[in-house]
Structure formats: structure tokens, C-alpha cells
Design a protein around this motif. Structure first.
Motif, PDB file in Angstrom:
ATOM      1  N   UNK B  43     -15.177 115.744  53.226  1.00  0.00           N
ATOM      2  CA  UNK B  43     -16.182 114.784  53.716  1.00  0.00           C
ATOM      3  C   UNK B  43     -16.204 113.539  52.817  1.00  0.00           C
ATOM      4  N   UNK B  44     -16.198 113.764  51.504  1.00  0.00           N
ATOM      5  CA  UNK B  44     -16.229 112.630  50.569  1.00  0.00           C
ATOM      6  C   UNK B  44     -14.978 111.775  50.772  1.00  0.00           C
ATOM      7  N   UNK B  45     -13.839 112.469  50.822  1.00  0.00           N
ATOM      8  CA  UNK B  45     -12.579 111.754  50.949  1.00  0.00           C
ATOM      9  C   UNK B  45     -12.529 110.914  52.228  1.00  0.00           C
ATOM     10  N   UNK B  46     -12.917 111.531  53.351  1.00  0.00           N
ATOM     11  CA  UNK B  46     -12.824 110.779  54.611  1.00  0.00           C
ATOM     12  C   UNK B  46     -13.869 109.675  54.656  1.00  0.00           C
ATOM     13  N   UNK B  52     -13.560 102.165  52.927  1.00  0.00           N
ATOM     14  CA  UNK B  52     -12.522 101.203  52.553  1.00  0.00           C
ATOM     15  C   UNK B  52     -12.048 100.447  53.794  1.00  0.00           C
ATOM     16  N   UNK B  53     -11.845 101.201  54.859  1.00  0.00           N
ATOM     17  CA  UNK B  53     -11.385 100.598  56.106  1.00  0.00           C
ATOM     18  C   UNK B  53     -12.390  99.560  56.605  1.00  0.00           C
ATOM     19  N   UNK B  57     -11.953  95.559  56.780  1.00  0.00           N
ATOM     20  CA  UNK B  57     -11.989  94.906  58.085  1.00  0.00           C
ATOM     21  C   UNK B  57     -12.636  93.524  57.984  1.00  0.00           C
ATOM     22  N   UNK B  58     -13.612  93.414  57.087  1.00  0.00           N
ATOM     23  CA  UNK B  58     -14.291  92.127  56.889  1.00  0.00           C
ATOM     24  C   UNK B  58     -13.445  91.172  56.040  1.00  0.00           C
ATOM     25  N   UNK B 247      -5.208  98.405  51.994  1.00  0.00           N
ATOM     26  CA  UNK B 247      -5.807  99.684  52.383  1.00  0.00           C
ATOM     27  C   UNK B 247      -5.029 100.836  51.750  1.00  0.00           C
ATOM     28  N   UNK B 248      -3.694 100.683  51.796  1.00  0.00           N
ATOM     29  CA  UNK B 248      -2.834 101.725  51.228  1.00  0.00           C
ATOM     30  C   UNK B 248      -3.085 101.864  49.721  1.00  0.00           C
TER      31      UNK B 248
END
Lengths: 222, 396
Positions: B43-46, B52-53, B57-58, B247-248
Motif C-alpha cells: 500500500x505504501x509503495x503504490x 509521484x505520478x 503530472x503537474x 518518474x523512473x
């Protein structure tokens, strides 16, 4: 009918080959009451295990009701055992955490019967084995005699035509032995084939025994 | 139970399952702990990946920096005129930002200069702070907007509302905390200080006609490769970073730094050792005897495996439901105390992120499979071994 032809069961150790059973030839007709006599370690239990299809001989054939059971795959052999053979063990081998009722019902689960049919059969068997009054008791709370009667009810519930008893009176007192014998006599009258492996002399005087087989060192004594 | 269950098999399964309460409770408790840890980590990881995503995006599609000897250097404002000449690029925004170190305390903040007249920067900020406040912010030159980590650090060190910066020229600039960035963005903004672009130039020592980087958007993703080639061709010292690369880089950072793989490895290892212990300890002999009895009574190997499979499945389902629920509450309601340090403990200032609830089918299936498969296998393999032996031996 049960036919045992040239049956051999041995175990290889590093030094020698030990024969638990050697050259066994025996025919038991339907409805017979057979006593397997012999001292401890003579091979009585091994013979019962082979008849029940729980073990396989190194050579020879076991034919029950015309079916060579050794050659059957597990699925069919289990079904055959389930439908034709009831076993009463020396140490009862009940599922201690379940009630008497559920222990007796256990062999019926693979038969895929309805709950109603299971209930009918279990109640009948409990009645024959004279243990109905303990139906809801846990197996772990029963006395030795009650456990024995539960095991009898379980052996009867599938309407098996063959009842195998392995040292059935070894752990019973005199009163319970007599109750057990009366139940066996009743089963004999129901035309069940009964094979009792024992060295208890109480069986020797029974007038309904049709055959006594003496086993000595894995062989049938002449 | 007797009346409500119509299948004899299910009735027997449930009777047998609940009759071994102490054994089942131990196994289920242990399973809940494993699934709770596993689901919390996932859950934390996702949630981090999601944040981050969202944050990226902004962000603009491209960032252009100038490198010399593997070190980022300031870049002339005139480069923007060359960039704008490239087809597909319509608007280039200069940025001034950099790390401000407070050496004695071993802390650093990310100072971000924002141009009031730049629409893109303005819009990005509007997503974080309401526009009325933002207009007031730009009217007063000595203001700053700070991340939550900076706010906590200032409070803890009794800085009140003001923070004094020393420029490379030796002058001091005192800025007043105007507003604090929201908790939701803490993962990327905890150590951020947003100031007007000229103030940022002074604090970071960036000359008037220079910036730290340029940013721009290229809406058509198919053109990103050619844009990268064309920008690089302008000057080989220019470094082109697109949003996907950012992102990577972020993901790899959190995956690695957060010990995600390490946690997974430990969980699987602990699961296996404890399950094996359970299977081969005293419970093993009871189970062995039960299987022997069932086989002697005419249960086939298949029937026996079916019973034990569904028994294991019951344990897995109960543990899974409770474990995942506890993990969800722990992460998304209590913000994963202690465990979050595995992921975020390396930050130079303490951050207090809010994990955005991210629960998808893939995530839930992963948790289920990561636990269920080894558990069921560890139950069925020994059962199969016993079921194929002589029932008489198994009953002893």
C-alpha cells in the motif's frame, strides 16, 4: 468372496529379507466369520491390511468380490474400500476432535450422499452399535468401550459387506468384550463377512465361527 | 451449522476446521501478521508511486539543464530563444531553483523561484494554494511558501515565522512564511521553499541573465524523441530530461531507498520458515494421523487433498480479509507509523506524508498470490506425501 493367491509381503533390510507374509493362499466365502489367530508379530495385521487394500503385496493377488484390488488405481481402490470394507482398529482410530455422530458420518462424505441419507445411515449404525445416546459427545470424551462401539458404527455405516477387526478386544474390559461379541454376532446374522485378527482366547469358544486360520511367522499353519 | 450447510463435504470441512480452534487460531494469527505487513508495504509503495505520478503530472514535459564536467551550471536566458525555434515547442519557461544548505545543522532546503508573470508556474502553484492567497503572496516580496517539513523544522527550532538566508555575497535576506504547502504533496514538497524568482536568484547566487534550467511542454508524446535530438544538437552540454525519465528516477529511488524489495524478501522468508515450522512441528503428527484415518476409511488421495486445500484456502481467505483491512487502516488512516521510515527515513528533514489510498485489483491480487501460493503449497505438499503412503503407517 475373498481370494488370496500366493501372497507374499516382505521387507528388505541391509542384511536380509524379512517375510511378514509368505505364500498365503486363502479363500473366504461371503458371510463367513473367520478368526486369524497368532502371536504378536505373526503377520495377522499385515494380512488384514492387504485385504483392506491399504498396502500392496510384493507378489500374489488379492481378489475381493471378483475384483483384483491390487491393480486398481487409487481413486477406484479407495472407492472400493469405502463401499465394501469396514475396519475396526485396535486403537479405534477415531477423529478425537469430532463428535461420535460426525466420526460415524466420515466414511460417507466421499460417497456424495445427501445430508438426509447420511443422517439416516448414521442413526441406524449408531443404533446397531448401541452408541446412539453418545451421538453428540466428542470422541475424546468417550471410554474405551464407547470408542470401540463408535468404531463399529463407523465400519457399518457404508453398508460394507466385509468387516475387518484388528485386535478388537485388546483394550476392553470383560463387560465391554461381551457387548462387542454380541454386536459381532448380530453383524454375522446380517450376512456380513467378518474377519477378526486376535490372540484373545474369548473368541475360541464362539459357535458361529466358520473358520480359524493360524498364522505362524507369516505363514498359514497347516 | 448442521442445518444451514447443505453439502456434506462443506459441512465436514467447517466442522473439522472449527474443531481444531487452537491450531487454526495460531495459523490465522500468524497469517494475519504476514499479510498485514505485506499489504502495508505494498500500500505504501503504490501510494508513493501514485503520488509521484500525480506530482509529475503537474510538472512540465521537458527540463533542460546545462552540464559541465558532470556538474550542473547556470544557463543563459538567451538559450530560450534557440529552444523556441524548434517546431513543437511553443512556450519555454526559465526556472531558478537549488539547494540552500544550513551547514551547522546539516539541513538543506529546496529553494524554488517562481515568476509571477509566468502562466505555467502560476497554474502549477494554484493547484497547491488557493488563488486569492497566491495573489497576496506575489504582492509582498519578502514572503515564502514552505513545505510541511520546513514548517516542522522551523517550529522545532523556534524560528517563529521568519527565516534568514545568507546569500553567496554575504548579505542576509529574511523571509516570512506566508503559507504552508498541503499535506497531500508532502512527499515531493516537504523540504521546499517557494519564493519570487528574483529572491531565489539572490539566495542561490544566480546572475540576473541566468537561470538554472528551462522547462517546456510537448503535448504529442511521439515527438519527444525528435525534440530530445534537436535540443541536444543545439549544445552538447545541454541535458534533456523528460517526464518519463523523472518518474523512473523517482520510482527507483523510492523502491531502492524504501527497502521495498528487502521487505518483500524478509516477509517471504519469514513466511516460509514459520509455515515450515508449523507443518513439521507437533501439529504435523496430528494431521498425519487424521489423513491416515481418512484414507483407511476410503477417502481417496484426491478427496484428502481437496479437504486440506479448502482448509488452507479458508485460512488464507480469513487472514487475507483481516490482514488487508488492518494494512489499509494502518497505512491510510494512521499514515503507517514506523514502517514509513523504511521508505522515507533518508530525507534530510522529517516529513509527514499523507498516503493517498490506492487499491487496485492488481495490488490486491499480488498480495493474495504472494501469500496464498506458498502457503497452500506448503500445506498440500506434505499432505500429498502422507496421503500416498500406507494409511496404517500414517495412523501410527
Amino acid at each position: 468372496m475373498i481370494e488370496l493367491i500366493e501372497l507374499n509381503r516382505y521387507y528388505d533390510t541391509q542384511r536380509e529379507r524379512f517375510y511378514a507374509l509368505k505364500d498365503i493362499n486363502l479363500t473366504i466365502n461371503r458371510g463367513e466369520f473367520v478368526l486369524l489367530n497368532g502371536v504378536s508379530g505373526s503377520g495377522k495385521t499385515t494380512l488384514l491390511t492387504l485385504i483392506a487394500g491399504m498396502d500392496k503385496p510384493n507378489s500374489g493377488i488379492v481378489i475381493i468380490e471378483g475384483e483384483p484390488i491390487i491393480k486398481l488405481p487409487d481413486q477406484h481402490l479407495s472407492k472400493f474400500r469405502n463401499q465394501h470394507i469396514g475396519i475396526i482398529f485396535q486403537h479405534y482410530n477415531l477423529l478425537e476432535n469430532l463428535s461420535v455422530y460426525d466420526n460415524v458420518a466420515t466414511p460417507l462424505i466421499p460417497m456424495r450422499l445427501s445430508l438426509k441419507e447420511i443422517d439416516k445411515r448414521v442413526k441406524e449404525s449408531l443404533e446397531i452399535a448401541n452408541i446412539s445416546h453418545k451421538a453428540s459427545s466428542l470422541a475424546s470424551s468417550l471410554s474405551g468401550g464407547e470408542k470401540q462401539r463408535t468404531a463399529i458404527a463407523r465400519a457399518l455405516v457404508t453398508k460394507a459387506s466385509i468387516i475387518l477387526c484388528d485386535e478388537p478386544t485388546a483394550n476392553l474390559d470383560k463387560a465391554n468384550r461381551e457387548i462387542f461379541l454380541k454386536i459381532l454376532e448380530r453383524l454375522h446374522k446380517l450376512n456380513k463377512t467378518i474377519i477378526v485378527s486376535t490372540h484373545d482366547p474369548i473368541f475360541n469358544d464362539l459357535d458361529y465361527i466358520t473358520k480359524i486360520v493360524h498364522i505362524v511367522d507369516g505363514k498359514i499353519a497347516k | 451449522m448442521e442445518k444451514s450447510v447443505s453439502s456434506p463435504f462443506i459441512r465436514f470441512l467447517l466442522l473439522n476446521f472449527f474443531s481444531e480452534k487452537s491450531k487454526q487460531v495460531t495459523v490465522i494469527l500468524f497469517s494475519i501478521i504476514i499479510i498485514f505487513i505485506l499489504s502495508s508495504v505494498l500500500f505504501i509503495s503504490s501510494s508513493i508511486h501514485h503520488s509521484i505520478k500525480e506530482a509529475l503530472q503537474a510538472q512540465p514535459d521537458f527540463v533542460i539543464q546545462k552540464m559541465r564536467g558532470d556538474k550542473q551550471i547556470d544557463i543563459s536566458e538567451r538559450v530560450s530563444d534557440e529552444l523556441i525555434e524548434i517546431p513543437s515547442i511553443s512556450k519555454v519557461t526559465p526556472r531558478v531553483y537549488g539547494r540552500y544548505f544550513i551547514k551547522p545543522l546539516g539541513k538543506s532546503f529546496l529553494v524554488v523561484g517562481v515568476d509571477f508573470f509566468d502562466v505555467q508556474s502560476h497554474r502549477a502553484l494554484e493547484k497547491l494554494i488557493d488563488s486569492t492567497n497566491l495573489n497576496n503572496f506575489f504582492k509582498m516580496r519578502d514572503n515564502m511558501i514552505i513545505g510541511r517539513g520546513v514548517k516542522r523544522w522551523m517550529d522545532a527550532n523556534h524560528y517563529d515565522n521568519n527565516l534568514t538566508f545568507f546569500t553567496p555575497k554575504g548579505k542576509s535576506i529574511t523571509l516570512k512564511a506566508f503559507s504552508t504547502l498541503p499535506k497531500e504533496s508532502a512527499l515531493v514538497s516537504a523540504d521546499m521553499i517557494i519564493v519570487p524568482i528574483d529572491t531565489a536568484r539572490k539566495i542561490l547566487g544566480v546572475s540576473k541573465r541566468k537561470v538554472t534550467d528551462f522547462v517546456f511542454n510537448v503535448p504529442n508524446v511521439l515527438e519527444w524523441e525528435i525534440v530530445t535530438i534537436k535540443v541536444s544538437a543545439l549544445d552538447y552540454d545541454l541535458r534533456v530530461i523528460n517526464k518519463k525519465e523523472s518518474y523512473k528516477a523517482y520510482s527507483e529511488y523510492f523502491d531502492f531507498k524504501g527497502g521495498f524489495f528487502l521487505s518483500m524478501f524478509l516477509i517471504v522468508l519469514v513466511s516460509f520458515s514459520l509455515i515450515l515450522y508449523q507443518r513439521y512441528s507437533q501439529l504435523y503428527s496430528i494431521e498425519r494421523r487424521q489423513i491416515g484415518i481418512l484414507r483407511a476409511l476410503g477417502w481417496s488421495i484426491r478427496d484428502t487433498l481437496k479437504l486440506k486445500f479448502f482448509e488452507a484456502l479458508l485460512v488464507v481467505f480469513i487472514s487475507y480479509a483481516i490482514g488487508v483491512l488492518l494494512g489499509y487502516i494502518f497505512v491510510y488512516i494512521f499514515d503507517a507509523p514506523i514502517l514509513k521510515n523504511i521508505f522515507l527515513g533518508s530525507f534530510n528533514i522529517e516529513i509527514e506524508p499523507t498516503f493517498t489510498p490506492v487499491v487496485d485489483i492488481f495490488l490486491l491480487s499480488s498480495i493474495f498470490l504472494l501469500y496464498a501460493l506458498p502457503f497452500i503449497a506448503s500445506v498440500l505438499i506434505p499432505v500429498w506425501k502422507i496421503a500416498t503412503t500406507n494409511p496404517k503407517e500414517a495412523m501410527v
